[in-house]
Design a protein around this motif. Sequence first.
Motif, mmCIF file in Angstrom:
data_model
loop_
_atom_site.group_PDB
_atom_site.id
_atom_site.type_symbol
_atom_site.label_atom_id
_atom_site.label_comp_id
_atom_site.label_asym_id
_atom_site.label_seq_id
_atom_site.Cartn_x
_atom_site.Cartn_y
_atom_site.Cartn_z
ATOM 1 N N ALA A 220 0.828 -1.215 0.000
ATOM 2 C CA ALA A 220 0.000 0.000 0.000
ATOM 3 C C ALA A 220 0.856 1.256 0.000
ATOM 4 O O ALA A 220 0.554 2.226 -0.708
ATOM 5 C CB ALA A 220 -0.931 -0.012 1.210
ATOM 6 N N LEU A 221 1.931 1.260 0.779
ATOM 7 C CA LEU A 221 2.805 2.433 0.832
ATOM 8 C C LEU A 221 3.522 2.618 -0.508
ATOM 9 O O LEU A 221 3.637 3.741 -1.018
ATOM 10 C CB LEU A 221 3.825 2.277 1.965
ATOM 11 N N ALA A 222 3.980 1.520 -1.104
ATOM 12 C CA ALA A 222 4.659 1.591 -2.401
ATOM 13 C C ALA A 222 3.704 2.030 -3.502
ATOM 14 O O ALA A 222 4.028 2.899 -4.324
ATOM 15 C CB ALA A 222 5.270 0.236 -2.744
ATOM 16 N N ARG A 223 2.525 1.451 -3.526
ATOM 17 C CA ARG A 223 1.554 1.777 -4.572
ATOM 18 C C ARG A 223 1.108 3.232 -4.471
ATOM 19 O O ARG A 223 1.001 3.929 -5.491
ATOM 20 C CB ARG A 223 0.344 0.843 -4.471
ATOM 21 N N SER A 224 0.843 3.722 -3.275
ATOM 22 C CA SER A 224 0.400 5.112 -3.125
ATOM 23 C C SER A 224 1.519 6.073 -3.518
ATOM 24 O O SER A 224 1.262 7.125 -4.128
ATOM 25 C CB SER A 224 -0.070 5.382 -1.691
ATOM 26 N N THR A 225 2.773 5.723 -3.215
ATOM 27 C CA THR A 225 3.911 6.560 -3.621
ATOM 28 C C THR A 225 4.016 6.629 -5.140
ATOM 29 O O THR A 225 4.183 7.712 -5.721
ATOM 30 C CB THR A 225 5.226 6.013 -3.032
ATOM 31 N N ALA A 226 3.899 5.473 -5.791
ATOM 32 C CA ALA A 226 3.979 5.435 -7.256
ATOM 33 C C ALA A 226 2.816 6.176 -7.900
ATOM 34 O O ALA A 226 3.005 6.963 -8.833
ATOM 35 C CB ALA A 226 4.013 3.986 -7.740
ATOM 36 N N ASP A 227 1.607 5.950 -7.393
ATOM 37 C CA ASP A 227 0.432 6.588 -7.996
ATOM 38 C C ASP A 227 0.437 8.095 -7.765
ATOM 39 O O ASP A 227 0.003 8.865 -8.630
ATOM 40 C CB ASP A 227 -0.851 5.977 -7.420
ATOM 41 N N PHE A 228 0.926 8.521 -6.608
ATOM 42 C CA PHE A 228 0.981 9.957 -6.326
ATOM 43 C C PHE A 228 2.006 10.656 -7.217
ATOM 44 O O PHE A 228 1.737 11.708 -7.801
ATOM 45 C CB PHE A 228 1.333 10.185 -4.857
ATOM 46 N N THR A 229 3.186 10.061 -7.342
ATOM 47 C CA THR A 229 4.254 10.715 -8.100
ATOM 48 C C THR A 229 4.031 10.631 -9.607
ATOM 49 O O THR A 229 4.210 11.623 -10.328
ATOM 50 C CB THR A 229 5.624 10.108 -7.757
ATOM 51 N N LEU A 230 3.634 9.477 -10.108
ATOM 52 C CA LEU A 230 3.524 9.288 -11.556
ATOM 53 C C LEU A 230 2.169 9.706 -12.112
ATOM 54 O O LEU A 230 2.078 10.175 -13.246
ATOM 55 C CB LEU A 230 3.788 7.826 -11.923
ATOM 56 N N LEU A 231 1.100 9.540 -11.316
ATOM 57 C CA LEU A 231 -0.248 9.793 -11.825
ATOM 58 C C LEU A 231 -0.915 10.998 -11.182
ATOM 59 O O LEU A 231 -2.002 11.405 -11.604
ATOM 60 C CB LEU A 231 -1.131 8.548 -11.614
ATOM 61 N N GLY A 232 -0.306 11.529 -10.128
ATOM 62 C CA GLY A 232 -0.921 12.654 -9.439
ATOM 63 C C GLY A 232 -2.117 12.255 -8.606
ATOM 64 O O GLY A 232 -3.016 13.067 -8.358
ATOM 65 N N ALA A 233 -2.177 10.989 -8.168
ATOM 66 C CA ALA A 233 -3.294 10.517 -7.336
ATOM 67 C C ALA A 233 -3.385 11.338 -6.058
ATOM 68 O O ALA A 233 -2.397 11.897 -5.581
ATOM 69 C CB ALA A 233 -3.113 9.035 -7.010
#
Length: 321
Positions: A220-233
């Motif tokens: 969850a921590l990895a996915r949220s980091t990736a989605d926030f940085t790459l997708l602007g989630a």
Amino acid sequence: QLGLDSGCKLIITCRPDAVDDAGARFSVDGDVPVQQHTLLPFSSEQVADYLHKHAAGFDEQLFRKHNTGSLADALSVPFVLSLFARSWASQTSAGLEGATRPEIYRTFVQHWEREAKSRLPAALCAGLEPLEQCFGLAAIDMAANDRLVSEVRTSWFRLEEAAEEHVRQVFAAGRADGRRSLLDEGQYTQVLLGKVRSTLESCPLKGGRSFTHKSLFEYALARSTADFTLLGADFPTLEPSVVRTDVAALVFLQEVLQGKVQELYTVVVETSRAGGDSRRAAVAATALCGLNKSLRGLNWSGVKLAGAFLQHADLRGTDLE
């Protein structure tokens, strides 16, 4: 770190890095060496046998066709295999060829969410955030505050309250229309709350507050980091200081990125310029530095940082420090 005294005779762990100095800390008077043994990963035959027993509708021919590479590596770990078995139908629909550990986790979470919502009233489920979003918010809160239970009041966290309100609205509408129910409001509330509590008990984010396995937190921590940085989630509480709190989550992040590391460099440089999102850039820079320090092989050569604004980025232990 483990809270064990020197009289400890046996440690069983899936975190060998936590006891890498076990010989110094747990030997008797420093004279008796500690023996370390490692359980081998599951063989392909053991994996297939497990899936036969626990995966509803298991197709062995389909599985053996695709059980190579990243999928075989992931399923050799018992917990990953258990998630895969519990969501077999969704895993095959998502595609088995080249499936990775993060993809297995994501498909499992989506599978569980669909199954859970199918057991609850549609009107109640309509107000629920995607479970993966709640996963991310909970993991960020736990990492930021160094605790095992999240205090973020996501919609899944508040599901019991929402169920009680749902019943009140249903019965109010029924009274207005002159309809009658076989159960009174109190009885229906208890029936629905029973379903909700049973659902939350089986949730991978148990009760909407705590993960049932640490690797779910790491994912969850990895996915949220990736989605926030790459997708602007939308993860408003994700700060750079959170990203490097867990080494295992950084390993997961590397797997989630799957060759998209270069895109993080772009986020660092472009997003922070000309009044852009400096927090997103700082999180991306911190993630890159964490990957560089923990996993090695990343470097900043050729990256033009002129004009990048990285306030609050955690650059410790890298050439950018």
